[in-house]
Design an enzyme around this catalytic site. Structure first.
Site, mmCIF file in Angstrom:
data_model
loop_
_atom_site.group_PDB
_atom_site.id
_atom_site.type_symbol
_atom_site.label_atom_id
_atom_site.label_comp_id
_atom_site.label_asym_id
_atom_site.label_seq_id
_atom_site.Cartn_x
_atom_site.Cartn_y
_atom_site.Cartn_z
ATOM 1 N N HIS A 152 -3.139 9.119 1.104
ATOM 2 C CA HIS A 152 -3.099 7.914 0.267
ATOM 3 C C HIS A 152 -4.453 7.649 -0.352
ATOM 4 C CE1 HIS A 152 -4.517 5.396 3.851
ATOM 5 N NE2 HIS A 152 -4.098 6.512 4.415
ATOM 6 N N HIS B 223 0.866 -1.177 0.000
ATOM 7 C CA HIS B 223 0.000 0.000 0.000
ATOM 8 C C HIS B 223 0.905 1.231 0.000
ATOM 9 C CE1 HIS B 223 -3.478 2.428 0.357
ATOM 10 N NE2 HIS B 223 -3.158 2.887 1.546
ATOM 11 N N CYS C 278 -3.265 2.820 -5.524
ATOM 12 C CA CYS C 278 -2.506 3.670 -4.600
ATOM 13 C C CYS C 278 -1.097 3.968 -5.098
ATOM 14 C CB CYS C 278 -2.470 3.042 -3.208
ATOM 15 S SG CYS C 278 -1.734 1.392 -3.148
#
Length: 177
Positions: free
Chosen positions: A43, A31, A154
Protein backbone atom coordinates in the site's frame (compact mmCIF):
# COMPACT_ATOMS: atom_id res chain seq x y z
CA UNK A 1 -25.79 -5.99 -5.86
CA UNK A 2 -25.18 -6.90 -2.21
CA UNK A 3 -21.43 -6.50 -2.76
CA UNK A 4 -21.91 -2.91 -3.89
CA UNK A 5 -23.80 -1.97 -0.76
CA UNK A 6 -21.65 -3.94 1.68
CA UNK A 7 -18.16 -4.86 0.52
CA UNK A 8 -17.09 -6.35 3.86
CA UNK A 9 -15.25 -9.65 3.51
CA UNK A 10 -13.46 -12.14 5.73
CA UNK A 11 -9.68 -12.64 5.66
CA UNK A 12 -10.03 -16.20 4.37
CA UNK A 13 -11.87 -14.89 1.27
CA UNK A 14 -8.86 -12.84 0.10
CA UNK A 15 -7.08 -13.66 -3.14
CA UNK A 16 -3.78 -12.25 -4.44
CA UNK A 17 -4.48 -9.15 -6.53
CA UNK A 18 -7.52 -8.04 -4.50
CA UNK A 19 -7.91 -4.29 -3.96
CA UNK A 20 -8.83 -4.01 -0.29
CA UNK A 21 -9.56 -1.13 2.05
CA UNK A 22 -10.32 -0.35 5.67
CA UNK A 23 -12.25 2.66 6.98
CA UNK A 24 -10.43 5.11 9.27
CA UNK A 25 -11.69 7.72 11.74
CA UNK A 26 -15.31 6.51 11.96
CA UNK A 27 -15.81 6.05 8.21
CA UNK A 28 -14.36 9.47 7.32
CA UNK A 29 -11.93 8.01 4.79
CA UNK A 30 -10.59 4.62 3.77
CA UNK A 31 -7.04 3.32 3.42
CA UNK A 32 -6.52 1.19 0.27
CA UNK A 33 -4.01 -1.46 -0.69
CA UNK A 34 -3.36 -4.56 -2.80
CA UNK A 35 -3.40 -7.98 -1.16
CA UNK A 36 -0.43 -9.91 -2.60
CA UNK A 37 -0.90 -13.21 -0.77
CA UNK A 38 0.59 -14.91 2.28
CA UNK A 39 -1.02 -12.35 4.61
CA UNK A 40 0.79 -9.39 2.98
CA UNK A 41 -0.54 -6.08 1.62
CA UNK A 42 1.32 -3.52 -0.50
CA UNK A 43 0.00 0.00 0.00
CA UNK A 44 0.88 3.66 -0.46
CA UNK A 45 1.06 5.61 2.76
CA UNK A 46 1.76 9.08 4.09
CA UNK A 47 4.20 9.13 6.98
CA UNK A 48 3.16 10.62 10.33
CA UNK A 49 3.79 14.32 10.85
CA UNK A 50 4.01 15.04 7.12
CA UNK A 51 1.60 17.46 5.51
CA UNK A 52 -1.15 15.91 3.46
CA UNK A 53 -0.73 18.58 0.82
CA UNK A 54 -4.21 20.08 0.54
CA UNK A 55 -3.44 23.42 2.17
CA UNK A 56 -6.76 23.10 4.01
CA UNK A 57 -8.08 21.91 7.36
CA UNK A 58 -7.86 18.34 6.03
CA UNK A 59 -4.13 18.48 6.74
CA UNK A 60 -4.81 18.70 10.48
CA UNK A 61 -7.71 16.21 10.49
CA UNK A 62 -6.18 13.42 8.41
CA UNK A 63 -2.66 13.28 9.72
CA UNK A 64 -1.58 9.96 8.28
CA UNK A 65 -2.62 6.77 6.54
CA UNK A 66 0.08 4.88 8.42
CA UNK A 67 -0.75 3.00 11.64
CA UNK A 68 -2.34 5.22 14.27
CA UNK A 69 -0.77 3.61 17.32
CA UNK A 70 3.01 4.10 16.99
CA UNK A 71 3.49 3.74 20.77
CA UNK A 72 2.35 0.12 20.76
CA UNK A 73 4.99 -2.61 20.56
CA UNK A 74 6.26 -3.14 17.00
CA UNK A 75 4.58 -5.86 14.97
CA UNK A 76 6.52 -9.15 15.19
CA UNK A 77 6.07 -9.56 11.40
CA UNK A 78 6.48 -5.99 10.08
CA UNK A 79 8.61 -4.38 12.76
CA UNK A 80 8.19 -0.69 13.56
CA UNK A 81 6.22 0.86 10.69
CA UNK A 82 5.16 3.98 12.59
CA UNK A 83 7.44 6.23 10.53
CA UNK A 84 7.06 4.47 7.17
CA UNK A 85 5.90 6.30 4.10
CA UNK A 86 5.68 5.74 0.36
CA UNK A 87 4.89 2.29 -1.02
CA UNK A 88 5.31 -0.27 1.75
CA UNK A 89 4.55 -3.92 2.43
CA UNK A 90 2.95 -4.94 5.68
CA UNK A 91 1.00 -7.77 7.19
CA UNK A 92 -2.77 -7.67 6.84
CA UNK A 93 -3.31 -6.86 10.52
CA UNK A 94 -0.98 -3.83 10.38
CA UNK A 95 -2.70 -2.65 7.19
CA UNK A 96 -6.13 -2.95 8.83
CA UNK A 97 -4.93 -1.10 11.96
CA UNK A 98 -7.85 -2.49 13.96
CA UNK A 99 -10.43 -1.78 11.24
CA UNK A 100 -12.67 -4.07 9.25
CA UNK A 101 -11.71 -5.56 5.88
CA UNK A 102 -13.53 -4.50 2.69
CA UNK A 103 -13.11 -5.49 -0.97
CA UNK A 104 -13.13 -2.74 -3.63
CA UNK A 105 -15.43 -3.80 -6.48
CA UNK A 106 -14.48 -3.58 -10.18
CA UNK A 107 -16.75 -3.84 -13.22
CA UNK A 108 -19.77 -2.53 -11.30
CA UNK A 109 -22.72 -1.54 -13.48
CA UNK A 110 -23.12 2.23 -13.76
CA UNK A 111 -26.72 1.79 -12.52
CA UNK A 112 -25.43 0.60 -9.14
CA UNK A 113 -22.32 2.80 -9.21
CA UNK A 114 -24.43 5.95 -8.81
CA UNK A 115 -25.87 4.56 -5.57
CA UNK A 116 -22.64 3.34 -3.98
CA UNK A 117 -20.50 5.42 -1.64
CA UNK A 118 -17.42 6.86 -3.33
CA UNK A 119 -14.21 4.92 -2.84
CA UNK A 120 -15.89 1.51 -2.74
CA UNK A 121 -16.31 0.52 -6.41
CA UNK A 122 -15.78 1.48 -10.04
CA UNK A 123 -17.09 0.50 -13.45
CA UNK A 124 -13.47 0.02 -14.61
CA UNK A 125 -12.36 -3.54 -15.31
CA UNK A 126 -9.48 -5.15 -13.43
CA UNK A 127 -6.48 -6.74 -15.07
CA UNK A 128 -5.42 -10.29 -14.15
CA UNK A 129 -4.38 -10.94 -10.54
CA UNK A 130 -0.84 -11.72 -11.75
CA UNK A 131 -0.57 -8.31 -13.46
CA UNK A 132 -1.99 -6.55 -10.39
CA UNK A 133 0.51 -8.19 -8.03
CA UNK A 134 3.35 -7.53 -10.49
CA UNK A 135 2.49 -3.79 -10.61
CA UNK A 136 2.23 -3.57 -6.81
CA UNK A 137 5.63 -5.25 -6.42
CA UNK A 138 7.10 -2.94 -9.10
CA UNK A 139 5.87 0.14 -7.18
CA UNK A 140 7.22 -1.34 -3.94
CA UNK A 141 10.69 -1.43 -5.52
CA UNK A 142 10.47 1.79 -7.57
CA UNK A 143 8.02 4.03 -5.70
CA UNK A 144 4.79 5.75 -6.73
CA UNK A 145 5.81 9.37 -6.29
CA UNK A 146 4.92 11.80 -3.51
CA UNK A 147 1.72 11.21 -1.55
CA UNK A 148 -0.97 13.87 -1.88
CA UNK A 149 -4.48 13.23 -0.56
CA UNK A 150 -6.13 14.94 -3.53
CA UNK A 151 -3.77 14.08 -6.38
CA UNK A 152 -1.90 10.85 -5.62
CA UNK A 153 -3.18 8.77 -2.73
CA UNK A 154 -3.58 5.16 -1.63
CA UNK A 155 -6.77 4.68 -3.66
CA UNK A 156 -5.02 5.99 -6.79
CA UNK A 157 -2.20 3.54 -6.11
CA UNK A 158 -4.54 0.55 -5.81
CA UNK A 159 -6.59 1.54 -8.89
CA UNK A 160 -3.38 1.95 -10.89
CA UNK A 161 -2.22 -1.50 -9.76
CA UNK A 162 -5.58 -3.04 -10.73
CA UNK A 163 -6.09 -1.34 -14.09
CA UNK A 164 -2.69 -0.08 -15.24
CA UNK A 165 -4.07 3.42 -15.64
CA UNK A 166 -4.47 6.25 -13.18
CA UNK A 167 -7.82 8.05 -13.33
CA UNK A 168 -7.78 11.72 -14.39
CA UNK A 169 -10.93 13.83 -14.64
CA UNK A 170 -11.43 17.57 -14.90
CA UNK A 171 -14.11 17.76 -12.22
CA UNK A 172 -13.12 15.15 -9.64
CA UNK A 173 -11.56 15.63 -6.23
CA UNK A 174 -8.26 13.87 -6.77
CA UNK A 175 -7.56 11.38 -9.50
CA UNK A 176 -9.46 8.55 -7.87
CA UNK A 177 -12.36 10.79 -6.80
Amino acid sequence: MAGVLSNKIQKDELKPGDHIYSWRHSFTYAHHGIYVGNGNVIHFTQGPGQGIGTGTGLDRFISSSSPSNPCEPPCPICGDRSKSDGVISSCLDCFLDGGELYLFQYGVSSVFLAQARGGTCTDALSDSPEDVVHRAEYFLQNGFGVYNILKKNCEDFAIDCKTGSTVFTSNSVGRSG
